[in-house]
Design a protein around this motif. Structure first.
Motif, PDB file in Angstrom:
ATOM      1  N   ALA A  13      40.858  38.873  41.574  1.00  0.00           N
ATOM      2  CA  ALA A  13      40.807  39.467  40.232  1.00  0.00           C
ATOM      3  C   ALA A  13      39.831  40.657  40.299  1.00  0.00           C
ATOM      4  CB  ALA A  13      40.417  38.426  39.205  1.00  0.00           C
ATOM      5  N   ASN A  15      36.500  41.306  39.983  1.00  0.00           N
ATOM      6  CA  ASN A  15      35.284  41.340  40.814  1.00  0.00           C
ATOM      7  C   ASN A  15      35.583  41.178  42.297  1.00  0.00           C
ATOM      8  OD1 ASN A  15      33.150  41.806  38.917  1.00  0.00           O
ATOM      9  ND2 ASN A  15      33.568  39.766  38.079  1.00  0.00           N
ATOM     10  N   ASP A  38      44.121  34.641  47.031  1.00  0.00           N
ATOM     11  CA  ASP A  38      44.303  34.166  45.650  1.00  0.00           C
ATOM     12  C   ASP A  38      45.568  33.339  45.563  1.00  0.00           C
ATOM     13  OD1 ASP A  38      44.503  33.943  42.714  1.00  0.00           O
ATOM     14  OD2 ASP A  38      42.989  35.523  42.719  1.00  0.00           O
ATOM     15  N   LYS A  45      50.356  39.481  37.589  1.00  0.00           N
ATOM     16  CA  LYS A  45      49.457  39.496  36.411  1.00  0.00           C
ATOM     17  C   LYS A  45      49.546  40.837  35.706  1.00  0.00           C
ATOM     18  CE  LYS A  45      45.802  36.422  38.018  1.00  0.00           C
ATOM     19  NZ  LYS A  45      44.387  36.413  38.375  1.00  0.00           N
ATOM     20  N   ARG A  53      42.706  41.152  27.471  1.00  0.00           N
ATOM     21  CA  ARG A  53      41.387  41.739  27.182  1.00  0.00           C
ATOM     22  C   ARG A  53      41.295  43.195  27.623  1.00  0.00           C
ATOM     23  NH1 ARG A  53      37.770  37.277  30.125  1.00  0.00           N
ATOM     24  NH2 ARG A  53      39.531  37.463  31.529  1.00  0.00           N
ATOM     25  N   ALA A  56      34.685  47.006  28.188  1.00  0.00           N
ATOM     26  CA  ALA A  56      33.792  48.161  28.058  1.00  0.00           C
ATOM     27  C   ALA A  56      33.227  48.425  29.453  1.00  0.00           C
ATOM     28  CB  ALA A  56      32.677  47.821  27.088  1.00  0.00           C
ATOM     29  N   ASP A 171      35.975  33.434  42.482  1.00  0.00           N
ATOM     30  CA  ASP A 171      37.064  32.605  41.965  1.00  0.00           C
ATOM     31  C   ASP A 171      36.802  32.110  40.550  1.00  0.00           C
ATOM     32  OD1 ASP A 171      35.037  31.077  43.072  1.00  0.00           O
ATOM     33  OD2 ASP A 171      36.324  29.559  43.937  1.00  0.00           O
ATOM     34  N   ASP A 295      32.111  35.877  37.521  1.00  0.00           N
ATOM     35  CA  ASP A 295      32.071  34.658  36.707  1.00  0.00           C
ATOM     36  C   ASP A 295      31.818  33.410  37.544  1.00  0.00           C
ATOM     37  OD1 ASP A 295      32.582  36.312  34.579  1.00  0.00           O
ATOM     38  OD2 ASP A 295      34.239  35.132  33.770  1.00  0.00           O
ATOM     39  N   GLY A 305      29.895  43.019  25.715  1.00  0.00           N
ATOM     40  CA  GLY A 305      30.861  43.535  26.693  1.00  0.00           C
ATOM     41  C   GLY A 305      30.218  43.821  28.046  1.00  0.00           C
ATOM     42  N   LEU A 308      31.767  41.638  32.894  1.00  0.00           N
ATOM     43  CA  LEU A 308      32.367  42.270  34.072  1.00  0.00           C
ATOM     44  C   LEU A 308      31.382  43.262  34.702  1.00  0.00           C
ATOM     45  CD1 LEU A 308      34.734  42.934  35.940  1.00  0.00           C
ATOM     46  CD2 LEU A 308      35.507  44.589  34.244  1.00  0.00           C
ATOM     47  N   ASN A 309      30.662  43.984  33.854  1.00  0.00           N
ATOM     48  CA  ASN A 309      29.702  44.961  34.397  1.00  0.00           C
ATOM     49  C   ASN A 309      28.629  44.286  35.249  1.00  0.00           C
ATOM     50  OD1 ASN A 309      30.396  47.726  33.164  1.00  0.00           O
ATOM     51  ND2 ASN A 309      30.600  46.319  31.442  1.00  0.00           N
TER      52      ASN A 309
HETATM   53  C1  LIG Z   1      36.755  37.570  25.074  1.00  0.00           C
HETATM   54  C2  LIG Z   1      36.088  38.232  26.249  1.00  0.00           C
HETATM   55  C3  LIG Z   1      35.854  39.613  26.242  1.00  0.00           C
HETATM   56  C4  LIG Z   1      35.207  40.227  27.310  1.00  0.00           C
HETATM   57  N1  LIG Z   1      34.932  41.582  27.253  1.00  0.00           N
HETATM   58  C5  LIG Z   1      34.237  42.153  28.259  1.00  0.00           C
HETATM   59  C6  LIG Z   1      33.889  43.556  28.214  1.00  0.00           C
HETATM   60  O1  LIG Z   1      34.199  44.289  27.261  1.00  0.00           O
HETATM   61  N2  LIG Z   1      33.174  44.095  29.253  1.00  0.00           N
HETATM   62  C7  LIG Z   1      32.766  43.311  30.297  1.00  0.00           C
HETATM   63  O2  LIG Z   1      32.057  43.839  31.182  1.00  0.00           O
HETATM   64  N3  LIG Z   1      33.098  42.000  30.382  1.00  0.00           N
HETATM   65  C8  LIG Z   1      33.818  41.400  29.398  1.00  0.00           C
HETATM   66  N4  LIG Z   1      34.148  40.077  29.481  1.00  0.00           N
HETATM   67  C9  LIG Z   1      33.822  39.317  30.713  1.00  0.00           C
HETATM   68  C10 LIG Z   1      34.844  39.608  31.824  1.00  0.00           C
HETATM   69  O3  LIG Z   1      36.158  39.613  31.311  1.00  0.00           O
HETATM   70  C11 LIG Z   1      34.719  38.608  32.954  1.00  0.00           C
HETATM   71  O4  LIG Z   1      33.354  38.537  33.336  1.00  0.00           O
HETATM   72  C12 LIG Z   1      35.550  39.035  34.168  1.00  0.00           C
HETATM   73  O5  LIG Z   1      36.900  39.233  33.829  1.00  0.00           O
HETATM   74  C13 LIG Z   1      35.443  37.971  35.285  1.00  0.00           C
HETATM   75  O6  LIG Z   1      36.182  38.413  36.410  1.00  0.00           O
HETATM   76  P1  LIG Z   1      36.123  37.620  37.802  1.00  0.00           P
HETATM   77  O7  LIG Z   1      36.904  38.477  38.760  1.00  0.00           O
HETATM   78  O8  LIG Z   1      34.731  37.255  38.146  1.00  0.00           O
HETATM   79  O9  LIG Z   1      36.854  36.211  37.523  1.00  0.00           O
HETATM   80  P2  LIG Z   1      38.335  35.845  37.054  1.00  0.00           P
HETATM   81  O10 LIG Z   1      38.949  36.947  36.274  1.00  0.00           O
HETATM   82  O11 LIG Z   1      38.224  34.510  36.393  1.00  0.00           O
HETATM   83  O12 LIG Z   1      39.175  35.708  38.412  1.00  0.00           O
HETATM   84  C14 LIG Z   1      39.093  34.613  39.277  1.00  0.00           C
HETATM   85  C15 LIG Z   1      40.231  34.709  40.290  1.00  0.00           C
HETATM   86  O13 LIG Z   1      40.096  33.661  41.258  1.00  0.00           O
HETATM   87  C16 LIG Z   1      41.367  33.054  41.483  1.00  0.00           C
HETATM   88  N5  LIG Z   1      41.124  31.665  41.927  1.00  0.00           N
HETATM   89  C17 LIG Z   1      40.497  30.690  41.237  1.00  0.00           C
HETATM   90  N6  LIG Z   1      40.427  29.574  41.976  1.00  0.00           N
HETATM   91  C18 LIG Z   1      41.020  29.846  43.176  1.00  0.00           C
HETATM   92  C19 LIG Z   1      41.241  29.094  44.376  1.00  0.00           C
HETATM   93  N7  LIG Z   1      40.828  27.820  44.484  1.00  0.00           N
HETATM   94  N8  LIG Z   1      41.872  29.682  45.408  1.00  0.00           N
HETATM   95  C20 LIG Z   1      42.291  30.971  45.317  1.00  0.00           C
HETATM   96  N9  LIG Z   1      42.088  31.751  44.215  1.00  0.00           N
HETATM   97  C21 LIG Z   1      41.463  31.180  43.143  1.00  0.00           C
HETATM   98  C22 LIG Z   1      42.084  33.162  40.138  1.00  0.00           C
HETATM   99  O14 LIG Z   1      43.506  33.089  40.292  1.00  0.00           O
HETATM  100  C23 LIG Z   1      41.620  34.536  39.662  1.00  0.00           C
HETATM  101  O15 LIG Z   1      42.482  35.556  40.111  1.00  0.00           O
HETATM  102  C24 LIG Z   1      34.789  39.447  28.422  1.00  0.00           C
HETATM  103  C25 LIG Z   1      35.039  38.058  28.445  1.00  0.00           C
HETATM  104  C26 LIG Z   1      35.678  37.451  27.366  1.00  0.00           C
HETATM  105  C27 LIG Z   1      35.920  35.949  27.395  1.00  0.00           C
END
Ligand SMILES: Cc1cc2nc3c(=O)[nH]c(=O)nc-3n(C[C@H](O)[C@H](O)[C@H](O)COP(=O)(O)OP(=O)(O)OC[C@H]3O[C@@H](n4cnc5c(N)ncnc54)[C@H](O)[C@@H]3O)c2cc1C
Length: 411
Positions: A13, A15, A38, A45, A53, A56, A171, A295, A305, A308-309
């Motif tokens: 995803a 990050n 993944d 997706k 979503r 920012a 993940d 995350d 927001g 993600l940053n």
């Molecule tokens: C309502 C809302 C609004 C938001 N707005 C903002 C904003 O404006 N600005 C901002 O900076 N942040 C914002 N955020 C936070 C931000 O969206 C998240 O911090 C970010 O999307 C997290 O990304 P990630 O890549 O860490 O995790 P995720 O997006 O959760 O990705 C995890 C990935 O790991 C994969 N995975 C999981 N388990 C396994 C496994 N066992 N084997 C293989 N693959 C696996 C999944 O399929 C997925 O692709 C918001 C959050 C929410 C809830």
């Protein structure tokens, strides 16, 4: 036979892909070999607009995308935030007193962030994720893992085997890698959900982002490219479920009443999605031959927001620690490298999470005494130029010990 990579990232995803590009992308000075695993296909997706979503993106995160050569592909979908207003949203939409204001719709000089839909961000990152140094391994989750001492090893559910010097867990909040390494969490869930949906509207938004503090939680209207906006509508869980169960026509009526009339008539795009809200962080951001980012390491309230940053900062800091070790001929998954990473990122994250938790608790209630006090405090802040600038720098991600990529420098 296990396939060998320098680094394996679990989670393709936002990050995870940024970390892959920082370590093995076309702009990396000394690219490492990286596999990104993944269970779910990220191209699907994008096609299904899986994530409603929009994020920012702060000025420093934008600089990182520029340094990685990604911004050109993303920028056509980005909307500058020219003005940000914070109001007391307790009353009707036509009567929400402004407590804080940053920037001005008519002046593009003070832009501190821009809005981009998550599906457009993912698309931009996938466009940069290319061989020879980065390989996407899609369709099968991780079945088994071991973290050393010499090499980390992974076996996928289809039996494929991999080994590497370092696993990066990207993940997500329920990180299986974090659990497998027995890294504990500190935090809690809120009785709140964040409802997210986009809509088109008749009147232009002028690049203005609005945050209205209501007793059930913050309600944000965020400008997207064109005459479109996105909302994050924080509601108590029960009320959020009621809104989700409404017919599209009834939901549109409630949303129009909540937004007010200043954007003209609105038309909802797609279906609303709801995210349960929580705040937690891992006790350590690393284990043996394992680093947590995004995350998987921390989840914060979305009111500013910043989630993600913060994850992008993790990816940049980790890539710098790993890159420095590689240049010095050290073990890139060694304890020293990972301790340096945790020390760099954990304090910043905990401080941000704690302050957002405090703001959410202070504003998400109906206590009139508290309301008068906090409104007065924000109005005072609004009148002190230095204090406002400090807030704006924080929101733009310009403070703290910034990794090189966030300063726009390649590593
Ligand atoms: C309502 C809302 C609004 C938001 N707005 C903002 C904003 O404006 N600005 C901002 O900076 N942040 C914002 N955020 C936070 C931000 O969206 C998240 O911090 C970010 O999307 C997290 O990304 P990630 O890549 O860490 O995790 P995720 O997006 O959760 O990705 C995890 C990935 O790991 C994969 N995975 C999981 N388990 C396994 C496994 N066992 N084997 C293989 N693959 C696996 C999944 O399929 C997925 O692709 C918001 C959050 C929410 C809830």
């Amino acid at each position: 036979m296990a396939r060998r990579f320098d680094v394996i990232i679990v989670g393709a995803a936002l990050n995870g892909l940024v970390a892959a590009l920082a370590l093995g992308g076309a702009r990396a000075r000394r690219p490492l070999s990286v596999a990104v695993i993944d269970a779910v296909d990220p191209y699907q997706k994008v096609l299904n607009s899986h994530d409603a979503r929009a994020s920012a993106i702060t000025a420093s995160s934008k600089r990182m995308f520029e340094a990685l050569g990604l911004w050109e592909g993303i920028s056509p979908h980005a909307q500058d935030m020219r003005e940000i207003i914070v109001t007391d949203g307790n009353g009707s939409p036509e009567n929400r007193p402004t407590l804080l204001q940053f920037g001005n719709q008519h002046n593009a000089r003070n832009v501190t962030a821009c809005m981009v839909e998550n599906s457009r961000l993912l698309e931009g990152l996938l466009a940069g994720t290319k061989p020879p140094n980065i390989e996407l391994v899609i369709g099968h989750g991780v079945a088994e893992q071991s973290f050393g001492p010499g090499l980390a090893k992974l076996t996928l559910v289809n039996g494929e085997q991999f080994s590497c010097s370092l696993i990066i867990a990207a993940d997500g909040a329920k990180s299986a890698m974090r659990s497998a390494a027995n890294i504990e969490l500190v935090g809690w869930t809120y009785d709140q959900m964040g409802l997210v949906v986009s809509f088109v509207h008749d009147a232009p938004h002028g690049g203005r982002a609005e945050e209205h503090f209501t007793p059930s939680g913050p309600f944000a209207i965020l400008p997207l490219a064109g005459n479109r906006s996105s909302i994050v509508w924080t509601k108590r869980t029960e009320e959020a479920r009621r809104l989700l169960a409404l017919s599209p026509a009834d939901f549109a009526v409630e949303l129009q009443a909540q937004v007010g009339s200043h954007l003209g008539k609105i038309a909802v795009i797609g279906c609303p999605q709801a995210y349960p809200l929580s705040m937690f962080f891992a006790r350590q951001f690393h284990g043996p031959r394992l680093a947590l980012i995004g995350d998987a390491a921390h989840v914060i309230h979305p009111l500013a927001g910043l989630g993600l940053n913060l994850g992008l900062r993790d990816a940049a800091a980790l890539a710098e620690c790993v890159g420095d070790a590689y240049t010095l001929g050290q073990d890139i998954g060694g304890q020293d490298v990972l301790e340096r990473y945790t020390a760099w990122r954990r304090f910043d994250t905990v401080a941000t999470a704690a302050s957002l938790d405090g703001i959410n608790r202070l504003f998400s209630n109906d206590n009139s005494f508290l309301r008068i006090a906090r409104d007065a405090a924000l109005r005072t802040t609004n009148q002190i130029a230095g204090l406002k600038q400090a807030f704006a720098r924080e929101a733009a991600g310009q403070t703290g010990d910034l990794p090189k990529l966030l300063r726009g420098e390649n590593i």
